[in-house]
Write an enzyme that holds these catalytic residues in place. Structure first.
Site, PDB file in Angstrom:
ATOM      1  CD  GLU A 166      28.048  55.670  49.355  1.00  0.00           C
ATOM      2  OE1 GLU A 166      27.481  56.002  49.751  1.00  0.00           O
ATOM      3  OE2 GLU A 166      28.767  56.579  50.053  1.00  0.00           O
ATOM      4  CD  GLU A 219      32.505  52.070  38.770  1.00  0.00           C
ATOM      5  OE1 GLU A 219      32.564  54.067  38.896  1.00  0.00           O
ATOM      6  OE2 GLU A 219      32.307  52.647  37.845  1.00  0.00           O
ATOM      7  N   GLY A 230      43.254  22.611  33.468  1.00  0.00           N
ATOM      8  CA  GLY A 230      44.264  22.092  33.092  1.00  0.00           C
ATOM      9  C   GLY A 230      44.398  23.114  31.059  1.00  0.00           C
ATOM     10  N   GLY A 231      45.096  22.403  30.467  1.00  0.00           N
ATOM     11  CA  GLY A 231      45.298  23.143  29.345  1.00  0.00           C
ATOM     12  C   GLY A 231      43.280  23.233  28.380  1.00  0.00           C
ATOM     13  CD  GLU A 273      46.607  48.223  43.639  1.00  0.00           C
ATOM     14  OE1 GLU A 273      46.738  47.227  43.380  1.00  0.00           O
ATOM     15  OE2 GLU A 273      45.609  48.952  43.433  1.00  0.00           O
ATOM     16  CB  THR A 315      38.755  58.084  32.847  1.00  0.00           C
ATOM     17  OG1 THR A 315      37.576  57.564  34.354  1.00  0.00           O
ATOM     18  CG2 THR A 315      39.312  58.253  33.527  1.00  0.00           C
ATOM     19  CB  THR A 367      31.194  52.449  29.645  1.00  0.00           C
ATOM     20  OG1 THR A 367      32.512  51.848  29.856  1.00  0.00           O
ATOM     21  CG2 THR A 367      30.650  51.416  29.209  1.00  0.00           C
TER      22      THR A 367
END
Length: 390
Positions: A247, A370, A346-347, A374, A131, A163
């Protein structure tokens, strides 16, 4: 017993031993330290050293190169278990193994002999440099260039969201060896890039979740790589070499989603039985039961998709559709279960004292990493049409 069934029995026995050892390691060496390391964003050096000793950095590298040679299915179960305890440590081996598999599948015999044993021990450890600031899903748009000068390539450009690049020492680096090539992928190559002069880690990136693991921006300024580090020894094959690894990466990320989904379910089931409202445990309230039933079904469906994709990969079949389905569904399951667990708590689910808020912060990365979900749906649809022509 036939020789085939004996082999599968032995495989199951080996898998059981490995997963038992892993569960003990996670319970004793990881679980007690997760909260401190994660909240302070500390790299888990001692845990990584133990992972090296266990052979996890070579878990799917062939035994002839010092690896464990595990199946993808066993590997997916390892990642699932690790992610249920702390997702970040699964990323430390995932990117590393995508790099190793690129060399194992596409490297020259000399490259395999030189690098795979060092990858297997974790002596050389790292990931994939794909990237860039302006190229994520569209990898053909990368601008990092490697120019041949004598026996070296000279690399200039930048990478983003890489990474294992701060504490690691090697990357499978995707570059343009011919920026003018048409189609663009024919000008792309993959280099085995060990750290050296001109390989600059420019900054560690702050993230919402996925803490403890190093994710960095890199720049390359006249960084030199020996020409014999070109994966496969032929220019123009880099994109295909990387896509094969993706993959596996998608199966890994699907297994992470499954681990997060299972952890959120386990936390919710346990809490719902001890927390009381209106005189009875909340697990006896129908509203909570509806949530738990949905979470459990979602988790099991994700598990079946992940294991099916891993089995297809092990058989050597094309499985971009299966890996895409597993990645899409299992990561959405992780996200949805983390949110539902927070609602059940909850909280307290919003408090840093409990694991639920970490699961809630870790899960969104899986929808993006990866290949976005979408993109997975588009891959699934295209494969569906290609495999079923009218």
């Amino acid at each position: 017993m036939t020789s085939q069934s004996l082999a599968s029995h032995q495989d199951a026995e080996q898998e059981g031993l490995i997963l038992d050892m892993l569960d003990r390691f996670l319970a004793v060496e990881v679980k007690p330290h997760v909260q401190r390391l994660e909240h302070d964003d500390i790299y888990p050096e001692e845990i990584v050293e133990k992972m090296k000793e266990m052979g996890l950095f070579g878990c799917i590298i062939d035994p002839e190169y010092g690896g464990l040679g595990l199946s993808t299915t066993t590997y997916a179960k390892i990642i699932e278990r690790m992610s249920a305890v702390w997702m970040s440590i699964s990323g430390i081996i995932n990117s590393h193994l995508i790099m190793a598999m690129a060399v194992q599948r596409s490297g020259t015999p000399a490259q395999k002999r030189e690098f795979l044993p060092r990858f297997a021990t974790g002596e050389l450890r790292g990931g994939v440099g794909l990237t860039e600031p302006d190229a994520g899903t569209d990898l053909q748009a990368i601008r990092t260039v490697a120019r041949r000068e004598g026996d070296d390539y000279v690399v200039n450009g930048s990478k983003m969201w890489i990474t294992n690049s701060m504490y690691g020492n090697c990357l499978a680096l995707l570059v343009k060896t011919d920026p003018q090539a048409e189609p663009r992928h024919k000008g792309m190559s993959l280099l085995i890039a060990e750290k050296g002069p001109g390989f600059i880690v420019s900054k560690k990136l702050e993230k919402l979740g996925y803490k403890g693991i190093d994710t960095c921006a890199l720049s390359f300024e006249d960084y030199r790589v020996a020409a014999d580090r070109l994966v496969g020894g032929v220019e123009g094959k880099g994109l295909q070499q990387v896509l094969g690894g993706l993959e596996l990466g998608r199966i890994n990320v699907a297994a992470r989603g499954l681990g997060v989904a299972q952890a959120a379910l386990d936390e919710a089931v346990a809490y719902a039985q001890v927390r009381k409202t209106f005189g009875k445990p909340i697990a006896e309230h129908q509203a909570i039961q509806l949530k738990l039933g949905e979470m459990a079904t979602r988790t099991q469906a994700a598990r079946l998709l992940v294991y099916a994709a891993a089995a297809a990969f092990d058989r050597g079949e094309r499985c971009d559709m299966e890996a895409g389905m597993a990645k899409y569904f299992a990561t959405e399951a992780g996200q949805e279960n983390a949110l539902e667990a927070m609602r059940i708590f909850g909280g307290y689910g919003y408090s840093k004292e409990y694991n639920v808020e970490r699961l809630y912060r870790d899960a969104p990365l899986l929808l993006i990493g990866e290949g976005t979900n979408e993109l997975q749906r588009i891959i699934i649809a295209k494969q569906l049409i290609e495999r079923n022509p009218a």
